[in-house]
Design a protein around this motif. Structure first.
Motif: not given
Length: 79
Positions: A48-57, A70-76
C-alpha cells in the motif's frame, strides 16, 4: 546509459518481494541532491502506498508490467 530489461525488472521484483513493504526502488540518479530523481519502483501485490503529494514536483508513472489501481484525490483529500 542504463538499460531497462527483463533481468533488471526481475532483480528489483525479487528485492521487493523480500522487503517488508513489498516494494523496492532502483535509482537511476546518483544522489539525493540530484535535481531530477528517476527510478524504477517495483511494487508487489499487497503493498500500500499511502496517500501523499509532492506540491513542488511532478510525478509520472509508466507501467512496465503487471497492473495497478490508482486513486486520485483533490486538495481536500476527497476522491
Amino acid at each position: 546509459m542504463k538499460v531497462i530489461d527483463s533481468s533488471l525488472l526481475d532483480k528489483v521484483s525479487v528485492e521487493a518481494k523480500e522487503s517488508p513493504r513489498l516494494r523496492m526502488n532502483y535509482n537511476f540518479h546518483e544522489s539525493l541532491e540530484d535535481k531530477c530523481h528517476r527510478f524504477l519502483n517495483a511494487v508487489e501485490p499487497g503493498t500500500v502506498v499511502e496517500i501523499h503529494r509532492h506540491p513542488t514536483k511532478d510525478e509520472t508513472f509508466v507501467l512496465l508490467r503487471g497492473r495497478v489501481v490508482v486513486y486520485t484525490y483533490n486538495d481536500d483529500g476527497e476522491a
